[in-house]
Design a protein around this motif. Structure first.
Motif, PDB file in Angstrom:
ATOM      1  N   ASP A  27       0.862  -1.223   0.025  1.00 53.57           N
ATOM      2  CA  ASP A  27      -0.053  -0.044  -0.124  1.00 53.57           C
ATOM      3  C   ASP A  27       0.943   1.442  -0.041  1.00 53.57           C
ATOM      4  O   ASP A  27       1.437   1.817   0.936  1.00 53.57           O
ATOM      5  N   GLY A  28       1.028   1.778  -1.163  1.00 52.25           N
ATOM      6  CA  GLY A  28       1.927   2.787  -1.116  1.00 52.25           C
ATOM      7  C   GLY A  28       1.224   4.211  -0.703  1.00 52.25           C
ATOM      8  O   GLY A  28       2.078   5.259  -0.520  1.00 52.25           O
ATOM      9  N   THR A  29       0.058   4.279  -0.496  1.00 54.52           N
ATOM     10  CA  THR A  29      -0.629   5.386   0.001  1.00 54.52           C
ATOM     11  C   THR A  29      -0.146   5.830   1.645  1.00 54.52           C
ATOM     12  O   THR A  29      -0.410   6.713   2.055  1.00 54.52           O
ATOM     13  N   VAL A  30       0.325   4.757   2.147  1.00 56.79           N
ATOM     14  CA  VAL A  30       0.714   4.989   3.595  1.00 56.79           C
ATOM     15  C   VAL A  30       1.899   5.884   3.743  1.00 56.79           C
ATOM     16  O   VAL A  30       2.199   6.493   4.927  1.00 56.79           O
ATOM     17  N   THR A  31       2.673   5.985   2.715  1.00 58.08           N
ATOM     18  CA  THR A  31       3.904   7.081   2.802  1.00 58.08           C
ATOM     19  C   THR A  31       3.091   8.195   3.207  1.00 58.08           C
ATOM     20  O   THR A  31       3.748   8.969   3.909  1.00 58.08           O
ATOM     21  N   PRO A 121      13.624   7.858   0.934  1.00 54.68           N
ATOM     22  CA  PRO A 121      14.357   7.205   0.157  1.00 54.68           C
ATOM     23  C   PRO A 121      15.626   6.991   0.458  1.00 54.68           C
ATOM     24  O   PRO A 121      16.242   5.968  -0.193  1.00 54.68           O
ATOM     25  N   ASP A 122      16.296   7.605   1.288  1.00 54.21           N
ATOM     26  CA  ASP A 122      17.545   7.481   1.875  1.00 54.21           C
ATOM     27  C   ASP A 122      17.748   6.508   3.088  1.00 54.21           C
ATOM     28  O   ASP A 122      18.649   6.513   3.534  1.00 54.21           O
ATOM     29  N   PHE A 123      16.514   6.146   3.900  1.00 61.71           N
ATOM     30  CA  PHE A 123      16.205   5.382   5.097  1.00 61.71           C
ATOM     31  C   PHE A 123      15.069   4.902   4.973  1.00 61.71           C
ATOM     32  O   PHE A 123      14.265   5.074   5.554  1.00 61.71           O
ATOM     33  N   TYR A 124      14.995   3.732   4.544  1.00 59.11           N
ATOM     34  CA  TYR A 124      13.832   2.768   4.097  1.00 59.11           C
ATOM     35  C   TYR A 124      13.825   1.547   5.006  1.00 59.11           C
ATOM     36  O   TYR A 124      14.650   0.584   4.456  1.00 59.11           O
ATOM     37  N   LYS A 125      13.563   1.515   6.348  1.00 56.40           N
ATOM     38  CA  LYS A 125      13.845   0.370   7.190  1.00 56.40           C
ATOM     39  C   LYS A 125      12.827   0.000   8.009  1.00 56.40           C
ATOM     40  O   LYS A 125      11.912   1.073   8.263  1.00 56.40           O
ATOM     41  N   THR A 126      12.489  -1.198   8.327  1.00 59.14           N
ATOM     42  CA  THR A 126      11.412  -1.546   9.262  1.00 59.14           C
ATOM     43  C   THR A 126      12.005  -2.280  10.207  1.00 59.14           C
ATOM     44  O   THR A 126      12.827  -3.394  10.206  1.00 59.14           O
ATOM     45  N   TRP A 127      11.369  -2.399  11.415  1.00 61.33           N
ATOM     46  CA  TRP A 127      11.560  -2.982  12.639  1.00 61.33           C
ATOM     47  C   TRP A 127      10.418  -3.554  13.276  1.00 61.33           C
ATOM     48  O   TRP A 127       9.524  -3.013  13.004  1.00 61.33           O
ATOM     49  N   ASP A 148      16.180  -4.130   5.917  1.00 64.16           N
ATOM     50  CA  ASP A 148      16.793  -2.814   5.457  1.00 64.16           C
ATOM     51  C   ASP A 148      16.543  -2.878   4.017  1.00 64.16           C
ATOM     52  O   ASP A 148      16.991  -3.833   3.215  1.00 64.16           O
ATOM     53  N   VAL A 149      16.037  -1.874   3.295  1.00 61.71           N
ATOM     54  CA  VAL A 149      15.957  -1.637   1.875  1.00 61.71           C
ATOM     55  C   VAL A 149      16.863  -0.656   1.257  1.00 61.71           C
ATOM     56  O   VAL A 149      17.041   0.292   1.833  1.00 61.71           O
ATOM     57  N   ASP A 150      17.604  -1.097   0.209  1.00 70.04           N
ATOM     58  CA  ASP A 150      18.532  -0.231  -0.330  1.00 70.04           C
ATOM     59  C   ASP A 150      17.814   0.145  -1.532  1.00 70.04           C
ATOM     60  O   ASP A 150      17.849  -0.701  -2.858  1.00 70.04           O
ATOM     61  N   THR A 151      17.114   1.205  -1.629  1.00 68.72           N
ATOM     62  CA  THR A 151      16.573   1.703  -3.059  1.00 68.72           C
ATOM     63  C   THR A 151      17.427   1.940  -4.134  1.00 68.72           C
ATOM     64  O   THR A 151      16.983   1.730  -5.324  1.00 68.72           O
ATOM     65  N   ALA A 152      18.571   2.377  -3.810  1.00 66.16           N
ATOM     66  CA  ALA A 152      19.532   2.723  -4.957  1.00 66.16           C
ATOM     67  C   ALA A 152      19.710   1.540  -5.883  1.00 66.16           C
ATOM     68  O   ALA A 152      19.969   1.514  -6.811  1.00 66.16           O
ATOM     69  N   ASN A 153      20.037   0.488  -5.181  1.00 70.51           N
ATOM     70  CA  ASN A 153      20.232  -0.881  -5.804  1.00 70.51           C
ATOM     71  C   ASN A 153      19.138  -1.861  -5.878  1.00 70.51           C
ATOM     72  O   ASN A 153      19.564  -3.060  -6.376  1.00 70.51           O
ATOM     73  N   THR A 224       8.340  -9.838  -2.350  1.00 67.33           N
ATOM     74  CA  THR A 224       9.188  -8.311  -2.116  1.00 67.33           C
ATOM     75  C   THR A 224       8.488  -7.193  -2.494  1.00 67.33           C
ATOM     76  O   THR A 224       7.673  -7.204  -3.166  1.00 67.33           O
ATOM     77  N   ARG A 225       8.929  -6.051  -1.660  1.00 72.51           N
ATOM     78  CA  ARG A 225       8.496  -4.952  -1.840  1.00 72.51           C
ATOM     79  C   ARG A 225       8.894  -4.304  -3.232  1.00 72.51           C
ATOM     80  O   ARG A 225      10.009  -4.503  -3.535  1.00 72.51           O
TER      81      ARG A 225
END
Length: 229
Positions: A27-31, A121-127, A148-153, A224-225
């Protein structure tokens, strides 16, 4: 803004008409939600009454895709049939795939006490802080699952750590991202430690601390996301 990540359809064996569907969606609207940190995945279960021409719709939100799969499996989804439904899934490593598969079929073993998704974009992490109702002998009763999501890669990793108390787990997530704050390992059961010591002269642990994911794309049963930015 809803992206389907995995899907399974089940047909009525007598009529071959579609009777049930299981979905994992992002759900991208959560952003842009009013409350930051909300879970971004939804598990959706659709049941159809072919005789009456009606359907029943139920869903549940989860912080990571593996827990969404867990919810669907508890409602009859086949773990081997929840196929990836995204054109370009993120890449990950074997440790992540193993942990995701373990969580997907763990039933009600883990009680989620708290979770948070940092979505930028530079800190996409879930705990996720969870209590283990059936820890192996010698294992800590509290775990942190850390994605830990690395959006760049276009890659991500999922790891777990063990803690003696919920308070200790909260202290760790409060310092998330600090270089001097590694994820403590989940200790192995005494028998595993003894076997590891005999073979390698070291204590065995379940998974390593978080690191960059550099492996090929996930297999068909590991949704995956999607890449969103």
């Amino acid at each position: 803004m809803y992206t389907s990540l995995a899907v399974q359809h089940a047909a009525n064996p007598h009529t071959e008409l579609l009777a049930e569907s299981f979905y994992v969606v992002h759900d991208g609207t959560v952003t842009w939600a009013d409350v930051p940190g909300l879970a971004q995945y939804a598990a959706v279960h659709v049941e159809r009454d072919l005789g009456l021409g009606t359907y029943r719709f139920d869903y549940s939100r989860h912080p990571i895709a593996a827990l969404a799969r867990n919810w669907l499996i508890s409602r009859g989804a086949d773990p081997g049939q929840l196929a990836v439904d995204v054109e370009d899934p993120m890449s990950t490593d074997q440790a992540t795939r193993d942990l995701e598969d373990f969580l997907a079929v763990s039933g009600d073993r883990f009680g989620i006490r708290d979770d948070y998704t940092h979505d930028s974009p530079d800190f996409y992490k879930t705990w996720i802080i969870a209590t283990d109702s059936r820890p192996d002998p010698g294992q800590q009763p509290v775990r942190v699952f850390y994605e830990d999501v690395d959006t760049a890669n276009h890659s991500y990793s999922l790891r777990q750590g063990g803690f003696a108390t919920i308070e200790a787990a909260r202290s760790w997530v409060d310092r998330l991202g600090h270089p001097d704050n590694p994820l403590p390992p989940l200790t192995a059961a005494p028998s595993a430690r003894a076997a590891g010591a005999g073979a390698h002269s070291s204590v065995a642990i379940t998974f390593s601390a978080p690191g960059p994911a550099q492996a090929p794309a996930t297999p068909e049963n590991s949704p995956t996301r999607p890449h969103r930015r």
